[in-house]
Design a protein around this motif. Structure first.
Motif, PDB file in Angstrom:
ATOM      1  N   VAL A 298       0.713  -1.066  -0.087  1.00 32.36           N
ATOM      2  CA  VAL A 298      -0.005  -0.077   0.014  1.00 32.36           C
ATOM      3  C   VAL A 298       0.686   1.098   0.019  1.00 32.36           C
ATOM      4  O   VAL A 298       1.978   1.333   0.934  1.00 32.36           O
ATOM      5  N   ALA A 299       0.710   2.162  -0.810  1.00 28.32           N
ATOM      6  CA  ALA A 299       1.287   3.561  -0.907  1.00 28.32           C
ATOM      7  C   ALA A 299       0.396   4.672  -1.120  1.00 28.32           C
ATOM      8  O   ALA A 299      -0.815   4.604  -1.186  1.00 28.32           O
ATOM      9  N   LEU A 300       0.932   5.862  -0.738  1.00 24.83           N
ATOM     10  CA  LEU A 300       0.038   7.130  -0.561  1.00 24.83           C
ATOM     11  C   LEU A 300       0.668   7.780  -1.753  1.00 24.83           C
ATOM     12  O   LEU A 300       1.787   8.211  -2.130  1.00 24.83           O
ATOM     13  N   VAL A 301      -0.356   8.932  -2.278  1.00 25.12           N
ATOM     14  CA  VAL A 301       0.173   9.870  -3.407  1.00 25.12           C
ATOM     15  C   VAL A 301      -0.861  11.156  -2.967  1.00 25.12           C
ATOM     16  O   VAL A 301      -1.823  10.777  -2.471  1.00 25.12           O
ATOM     17  N   GLY A 302      -0.255  12.094  -3.493  1.00 27.40           N
ATOM     18  CA  GLY A 302      -0.983  13.436  -3.269  1.00 27.40           C
ATOM     19  C   GLY A 302      -1.037  14.035  -1.687  1.00 27.40           C
ATOM     20  O   GLY A 302      -0.264  13.743  -1.118  1.00 27.40           O
ATOM     21  N   ASP A 303      -2.130  14.920  -1.606  1.00 30.21           N
ATOM     22  CA  ASP A 303      -2.275  15.048  -0.317  1.00 30.21           C
ATOM     23  C   ASP A 303      -2.193  13.989   0.877  1.00 30.21           C
ATOM     24  O   ASP A 303      -1.797  14.225   2.037  1.00 30.21           O
ATOM     25  N   ALA A 304      -2.623  12.831   0.586  1.00 28.55           N
ATOM     26  CA  ALA A 304      -2.601  11.785   1.465  1.00 28.55           C
ATOM     27  C   ALA A 304      -1.148  11.686   2.174  1.00 28.55           C
ATOM     28  O   ALA A 304      -1.035  11.119   3.287  1.00 28.55           O
ATOM     29  N   ALA A 305      -0.198  11.990   1.095  1.00 29.48           N
ATOM     30  CA  ALA A 305       1.092  11.450   1.546  1.00 29.48           C
ATOM     31  C   ALA A 305       1.916  12.845   1.855  1.00 29.48           C
ATOM     32  O   ALA A 305       2.806  12.858   2.669  1.00 29.48           O
TER      33      ALA A 305
END
Length: 413
Positions: A298-305
């Motif tokens: 699982v990875a995050l991108v944009g504002d989530a990260a």
């Protein structure tokens, strides 16, 4: 290979399945590039439909190249708001300075764009909706990772299995919380709260922004066209984040009314309109800073990260660039004999994007919040700067906006 440098070879017998949580900006942009790279993509969105409308957002620097490669740059140029002026007001409502919006925002005229958030979201959705599965009115409930896959249980009760899951679900990401823990661990509060809503344009404003300030408080009216609607903005300094109000709209309205009691100009009417608004959006100005953007599959991108906050004006641009770079890393490492798992891709994504993110988040430390001074002295310094801006040459691109050179997508075997 396509003209964009992206392979169209999707003949791999079993496409890897990727679930993306969030259908705002980063999610559909990532879905587009992943599909073009030969992945089977599903996007889940808790809202019942694509979210139209919304406040104006900026697309700058490297992000302009991303949307050009997606083929939607002409459409976004047509949607460019092209405001005529930004007028700063004194406490009594008199004019302090009237400037070019690009001089204030640090954007480059003729290159950078400002569009309604909904126009960008609609453009992204339109180029991917026929190729990607969208599931609206649902969300991820639980994630159960193994070495081989991720078992996902949705809020609806449906259960499915994916090779990878990507959280593109914004600053208050539930994906991040389920994977890494409470937001408070990663939230850097910047000392401001803000409210955005729409109200009737009874002022005759057209393609312009009017901004009123007193120490620690700001109010703005933004007419993005010639229509009967304005975007209203109320911003105020708050030493500690009002956690009790973040999930309580009534408490938000009461807090705003209390803070702006006795304010001048058109603020009393704006507060009244805020009370009646059915589209009030309230939040704190803050950033997400994480030591890692992935865990397992699982990875995050944009504002989530890596939300940079509205004070930088770079949230949407980072989302677009981050989505491109994550998809590029996954495409590059997908079938390489030494990198068949996702780990190398996630590592490359963080390595290549983190410095760009850090530069943009640091814009706050280098003065991006000077439009909202909290003391009388800082306000006077800001006003002096605005008066001087009127005689300065046009802005050039800020290094942070364009510091990352986009790679072309590697061929997919």
């Amino acid at each position: 290979m396509t003209p964009n440098g992206l392979s169209m070879d999707v003949s791999t017998p079993a496409k890897r399945k990727i679930l993306i949580s969030g259908a705002s900006i980063a999610g559909p942009a990532l879905a587009y590039w992943l599909h073009r790279s030969g992945f089977a993509v599903t996007v889940v969105e808790k809202a019942g439909a694509l979210r139209a409308g919304g406040y104006p957002i900026d697309i700058r620097g490297t992000a302009i190249e991303v949307v050009r490669r997606m083929g939607i740059l002409p459409q976004l140029r047509d949607a460019h708001i092209d405001s005529l002026r930004c007028t700063f007001l004194n406490a009594d409502g008199s004019t302090l300075a009237s400037l070019s919006p690009s001089a204030v925002a640090g954007s480059v005229e003729g290159q950078d764009l400002e569009v309604r958030r909904g126009d960008l979201a609609t453009a992204l959705y339109a180029i991917v909706r026929d190729d990607v599965e969208f599931v609206f009115d649902d969300s991820i409930d639980t994630l159960d990772q193994s070495e081989q896959a991720v078992d996902v249980t949705f809020h609806s009760g449906q259960q499915r299995t994916f090779d990878l899951v990507i959280g593109a679900d914004g600053m208050h990401s539930r994906t991040r919380e389920s994977l890494f823990g409470p937001e408070e661990q990663f939230h850097r509060y910047l000392g401001y709260c803000f409210a955005i809503f729409t109200m009737p344009n009874t002022f005759g404003l057209s393609r312009e922004l009017m901004l009123w300030n007193t120490p620690g408080k700001a109010a703005a009216l933004y007419a993005v066209g010639d229509n009967d609607e304005l975007h209203a903005f109320l911003n105020f300094h708050q030493p500690e984040p009002p956690f009790d109000a973040l999930r309580n709209p009534d408490a938000q309205r009461d807090l705003i009314a209390t803070v702006f009691a006795g304010a001048g100009w058109e603020v009393p009417g704006m507060v009244d309109a805020m009370r009646d608004a059915d589209d009030l959006f309230f939040d704190t100005a803050g950033q997400i800073r994480m030591p890692h953007w992935s865990s397992g599959r699982v990875a995050l991108v944009g504002d989530a990260a890596y939300a940079p906050s509205f004070l930088t004006g770079q949230g949407s641009s980072l989302a677009l660039v981050g989505a491109y770079m994550l998809a590029n890393a996954l495409a590059t490492n997908r079938d390489h004999p030494d990198h068949r798992d996702h780990t190398a891709a996630f590592t490359a994504y963080e390595r290549d994007v983190r410095e760009f993110v850090a530069m943009n988040q640091a814009l706050v430390d280098k003065g991006a919040a000077t439009l909202f001074p909290t003391t009388a002295r800082a306000l006077e310094q800001r006003n002096t700067m605005l008066r001087d801006l009127d005689t300065m040459p046009s802005a050039t691109a800020r290094p942070a906006h364009s510091a990352l050179a986009l790679p072309g997508f590697a061929p997919v075997p």
